[in-house]
Design a protein around this motif. Structure first.
Motif, PDB file in Angstrom:
ATOM      1  N   LYS A  33       0.884  -1.086  -0.026  1.00 62.01           N
ATOM      2  CA  LYS A  33      -0.118   0.076  -0.075  1.00 62.01           C
ATOM      3  C   LYS A  33       1.070   1.633   0.150  1.00 62.01           C
ATOM      4  O   LYS A  33       0.692   2.361  -0.712  1.00 62.01           O
ATOM      5  CB  LYS A  33      -1.034  -0.070   1.067  1.00 62.01           C
ATOM      6  CG  LYS A  33      -1.920   0.866   1.258  1.00 62.01           C
ATOM      7  CD  LYS A  33      -3.213   0.412   2.497  1.00 62.01           C
ATOM      8  CE  LYS A  33      -3.742   1.777   2.203  1.00 62.01           C
ATOM      9  NZ  LYS A  33      -5.309   1.553   3.367  1.00 62.01           N
ATOM     10  N   LYS A  34       1.848   1.334   0.569  1.00 60.79           N
ATOM     11  CA  LYS A  34       2.887   2.063   0.636  1.00 60.79           C
ATOM     12  C   LYS A  34       3.676   2.400  -0.459  1.00 60.79           C
ATOM     13  O   LYS A  34       3.738   3.744  -0.966  1.00 60.79           O
ATOM     14  CB  LYS A  34       3.490   2.302   2.288  1.00 60.79           C
ATOM     15  CG  LYS A  34       3.548   2.747   2.967  1.00 60.79           C
ATOM     16  CD  LYS A  34       4.217   2.387   4.196  1.00 60.79           C
ATOM     17  CE  LYS A  34       4.020   3.063   5.614  1.00 60.79           C
ATOM     18  NZ  LYS A  34       5.238   2.674   6.309  1.00 60.79           N
ATOM     19  N   ASP A  35       4.107   1.479  -1.487  1.00 63.65           N
ATOM     20  CA  ASP A  35       4.249   1.103  -2.674  1.00 63.65           C
ATOM     21  C   ASP A  35       3.840   2.261  -3.195  1.00 63.65           C
ATOM     22  O   ASP A  35       3.921   3.216  -4.341  1.00 63.65           O
ATOM     23  CB  ASP A  35       4.685  -0.057  -2.808  1.00 63.65           C
ATOM     24  CG  ASP A  35       6.325  -0.244  -2.132  1.00 63.65           C
ATOM     25  OD1 ASP A  35       6.896  -0.013  -1.164  1.00 63.65           O
ATOM     26  OD2 ASP A  35       6.378  -1.564  -1.934  1.00 63.65           O
ATOM     27  N   LEU A  36       3.058   1.560  -3.607  1.00 62.63           N
ATOM     28  CA  LEU A  36       1.744   2.294  -4.317  1.00 62.63           C
ATOM     29  C   LEU A  36       1.592   3.186  -4.403  1.00 62.63           C
ATOM     30  O   LEU A  36       0.901   4.507  -5.479  1.00 62.63           O
ATOM     31  CB  LEU A  36       0.203   1.520  -4.688  1.00 62.63           C
ATOM     32  CG  LEU A  36       0.418   0.136  -4.653  1.00 62.63           C
ATOM     33  CD1 LEU A  36      -1.085  -1.123  -4.665  1.00 62.63           C
ATOM     34  CD2 LEU A  36       0.459   0.243  -6.303  1.00 62.63           C
ATOM     35  N   LYS A  37       1.368   3.974  -2.786  1.00 62.61           N
ATOM     36  CA  LYS A  37       1.015   5.647  -3.014  1.00 62.61           C
ATOM     37  C   LYS A  37       2.671   6.189  -3.538  1.00 62.61           C
ATOM     38  O   LYS A  37       2.355   7.373  -3.658  1.00 62.61           O
ATOM     39  CB  LYS A  37       0.687   6.019  -1.529  1.00 62.61           C
ATOM     40  CG  LYS A  37      -0.486   5.463  -0.675  1.00 62.61           C
ATOM     41  CD  LYS A  37      -0.665   5.918   0.877  1.00 62.61           C
ATOM     42  CE  LYS A  37      -2.197   5.477   1.273  1.00 62.61           C
ATOM     43  NZ  LYS A  37      -2.599   6.094   2.561  1.00 62.61           N
ATOM     44  N   ARG A  38       3.940   5.844  -3.418  1.00 64.11           N
ATOM     45  CA  ARG A  38       4.619   6.487  -3.831  1.00 64.11           C
ATOM     46  C   ARG A  38       4.799   6.579  -4.905  1.00 64.11           C
ATOM     47  O   ARG A  38       5.782   6.626  -5.959  1.00 64.11           O
ATOM     48  CB  ARG A  38       5.913   5.971  -2.963  1.00 64.11           C
ATOM     49  CG  ARG A  38       6.454   5.822  -1.647  1.00 64.11           C
ATOM     50  CD  ARG A  38       7.097   5.665  -1.071  1.00 64.11           C
ATOM     51  NE  ARG A  38       7.431   5.225   0.039  1.00 64.11           N
ATOM     52  CZ  ARG A  38       7.617   4.440   0.847  1.00 64.11           C
ATOM     53  NH1 ARG A  38       8.357   3.423   0.503  1.00 64.11           N
ATOM     54  NH2 ARG A  38       7.718   4.455   2.482  1.00 64.11           N
TER      55      ARG A  38
END
Length: 63
Positions: A33-38
């Protein structure tokens, strides 16, 4: 009096315990989820686009 022969001991092989140090290791967790936001993309877009596929190009030109 003659000495008795010692009975052979039966060895129990525990394959789970024997190989557990090879399999059970700590893993690095990546937060998707963090990677997709980045902005991380698992599969790059455009690498397998329609222009690269010969079948679609040939069928398009023949029509």
């Amino acid at each position: 009096m003659a000495k008795r022969k010692a009975l052979p001991q039966i060895e129990q092989h525990n394959f789970v315990a024997k190989h557990m140090h090879e399999v059970n290791r700590s893993q690095v967790f990546t937060d998707r989820k963090k990677d997709l936001k980045r902005g991380y993309q698992k599969h790059k877009q455009g690498r397998n686009s329609m222009e690269d596929r010969l079948f679609y190009w040939v069928s398009y030109t023949l029509c």
